[in-house]
Design a protein around this motif. Structure first.
Motif, mmCIF file in Angstrom:
data_model
loop_
_atom_site.group_PDB
_atom_site.id
_atom_site.type_symbol
_atom_site.label_atom_id
_atom_site.label_comp_id
_atom_site.label_asym_id
_atom_site.label_seq_id
_atom_site.Cartn_x
_atom_site.Cartn_y
_atom_site.Cartn_z
ATOM 1 N N UNK A 98 -6.585 3.141 -6.569
ATOM 2 C CA UNK A 98 -6.010 3.630 -5.312
ATOM 3 C C UNK A 98 -5.383 5.002 -5.509
ATOM 4 N N UNK A 99 -4.641 5.171 -6.578
ATOM 5 C CA UNK A 99 -4.009 6.473 -6.857
ATOM 6 C C UNK A 99 -5.071 7.533 -7.107
ATOM 7 N N UNK A 100 -6.123 7.184 -7.832
ATOM 8 C CA UNK A 100 -7.201 8.140 -8.110
ATOM 9 C C UNK A 100 -7.922 8.542 -6.822
ATOM 10 N N UNK A 101 -8.203 7.578 -5.928
ATOM 11 C CA UNK A 101 -8.850 7.899 -4.647
ATOM 12 C C UNK A 101 -7.957 8.823 -3.815
ATOM 13 N N UNK A 102 -6.674 8.545 -3.814
ATOM 14 C CA UNK A 102 -5.731 9.371 -3.054
ATOM 15 C C UNK A 102 -5.681 10.789 -3.610
ATOM 16 N N UNK A 103 -5.666 10.886 -4.943
ATOM 17 C CA UNK A 103 -5.641 12.209 -5.592
ATOM 18 C C UNK A 103 -6.903 13.008 -5.260
ATOM 19 N N UNK A 104 -8.074 12.361 -5.341
ATOM 20 C CA UNK A 104 -9.338 13.039 -5.047
ATOM 21 C C UNK A 104 -9.397 13.481 -3.592
ATOM 22 N N UNK A 105 -8.920 12.622 -2.700
ATOM 23 C CA UNK A 105 -8.924 12.962 -1.278
ATOM 24 C C UNK A 105 -8.038 14.177 -1.020
ATOM 25 N N UNK A 106 -6.871 14.228 -1.668
ATOM 26 C CA UNK A 106 -5.956 15.365 -1.512
ATOM 27 C C UNK A 106 -6.597 16.647 -2.043
ATOM 28 N N UNK A 107 -7.314 16.554 -3.178
ATOM 29 C CA UNK A 107 -7.986 17.725 -3.739
ATOM 30 C C UNK A 107 -9.095 18.231 -2.811
ATOM 31 N N UNK A 108 -9.857 17.292 -2.232
ATOM 32 C CA UNK A 108 -10.927 17.656 -1.314
ATOM 33 C C UNK A 108 -10.372 18.364 -0.070
ATOM 34 N N UNK A 109 -9.227 17.869 0.416
ATOM 35 C CA UNK A 109 -8.605 18.473 1.595
ATOM 36 C C UNK A 109 -8.105 19.886 1.303
ATOM 37 N N UNK A 110 -7.656 20.119 0.060
ATOM 38 C CA UNK A 110 -7.191 21.457 -0.337
ATOM 39 C C UNK A 110 -8.347 22.453 -0.399
ATOM 40 N N UNK A 111 -9.508 22.008 -0.882
ATOM 41 C CA UNK A 111 -10.636 22.908 -1.082
ATOM 42 C C UNK A 111 -11.533 23.018 0.146
ATOM 43 N N UNK A 112 -11.307 22.186 1.155
ATOM 44 C CA UNK A 112 -12.134 22.239 2.374
ATOM 45 C C UNK A 112 -11.824 23.516 3.140
ATOM 46 N N UNK A 113 -12.871 24.132 3.701
ATOM 47 C CA UNK A 113 -12.657 25.403 4.434
ATOM 48 C C UNK A 113 -11.880 25.236 5.719
ATOM 49 N N UNK A 138 0.842 -1.210 0.000
ATOM 50 C CA UNK A 138 0.000 0.000 0.000
ATOM 51 C C UNK A 138 0.879 1.262 0.000
ATOM 52 N N UNK A 139 1.955 1.241 0.775
ATOM 53 C CA UNK A 139 2.860 2.399 0.818
ATOM 54 C C UNK A 139 3.532 2.614 -0.535
ATOM 55 N N UNK A 140 3.933 1.528 -1.193
ATOM 56 C CA UNK A 140 4.546 1.644 -2.521
ATOM 57 C C UNK A 140 3.561 2.251 -3.506
ATOM 58 N N UNK A 141 2.343 1.752 -3.506
ATOM 59 C CA UNK A 141 1.327 2.259 -4.437
ATOM 60 C C UNK A 141 1.073 3.743 -4.188
ATOM 61 N N UNK A 142 1.005 4.149 -2.926
ATOM 62 C CA UNK A 142 0.800 5.561 -2.601
ATOM 63 C C UNK A 142 1.960 6.419 -3.100
ATOM 64 N N UNK A 143 3.134 5.833 -3.167
ATOM 65 C CA UNK A 143 4.355 6.547 -3.558
ATOM 66 C C UNK A 143 4.550 6.582 -5.086
#
Length: 178
Positions: free
Chosen positions: A163-178, A67-72
């Motif tokens: 997995x990469x797409x979910x991680x990317x979307x989660x990062x985008x959501x965290x950036x746009x969250x107030x 999982x760590x490799x895939x995230x990387x």
């Protein structure tokens, strides 16, 4: 020493199961040498290798390591400016393949994909050395990830992408969250 039943990565053969540990039952085998008898998971054959082999042999990565490799993976960059000499290219690719290092395999795959896109843009195709090396790197990487994740090898590529797409979307959501 690995025990019977252990799953190991053996050189560029990929994931193997240790079937036996002990002297070989062959006339020409040295009786005082202990061997592993390995069964590759994703291709046929049997491998006999001394326990003290110089070939890379390591345990298969854990699920957490996979999982760590895939995230990387999105951060791992391929190489640029490789030789156009097929012999030198083959030698370079073989070093990555024989390392058994999953990050090196990802780099190799990304390097060859980039070469493929560049060649396609010029109306060309990849050479055989590139094609074979990419396939071998993908087989090795996907084989180990399949075992570590407990999924069929033919589902690994989709698993990585999702997995990469979910991680990317989660990062985008965290950036746009107030």
């Amino acid at each position: 020493m690995f025990e019977v039943g252990s799953l190991v990565v053996y050189g560029s053969d990929g994931v193997c199961r240790v079937e036996k540990v002990g002297p070989l039952d062959m006339k020409e085998a040295q009786k005082d040498v202990i061997y592993y008898t390995l069964a590759p998971l994703y291709h046929g054959g049997t491998i006999f290798t001394p326990v003290d082999t110089k070939v890379l042999m390591r345990p298969v990565m854990t699920r957490e390591e996979a999982e760590a490799l895939i995230a990387h993976i999105p951060e791992i960059q391929g190489e640029t400016c490789l030789s156009h000499n097929p012999r030198l290219l083959h030698e370079h690719y073989q070093l990555s393949l024989k390392s058994g290092d999953c990050v090196e395999l990802v780099k190799l795959i990304r390097t060859i994909y980039a070469k493929d896109r560049e060649a396609a843009g010029k109306g060309r195709r990849l050479g055989q050395v590139d094609e074979r090396s990419r396939k071998q790197a993908m087989d090795m990487l996907h084989g180990e990830l399949a075992v570590a994740l407990g999924i069929p090898v033919d589902q690994v590529e989709d698993y990585i992408s999702q997995t990469i797409e979910r991680t990317r979307k989660k990062a985008e959501e965290e950036k746009t969250a107030p």
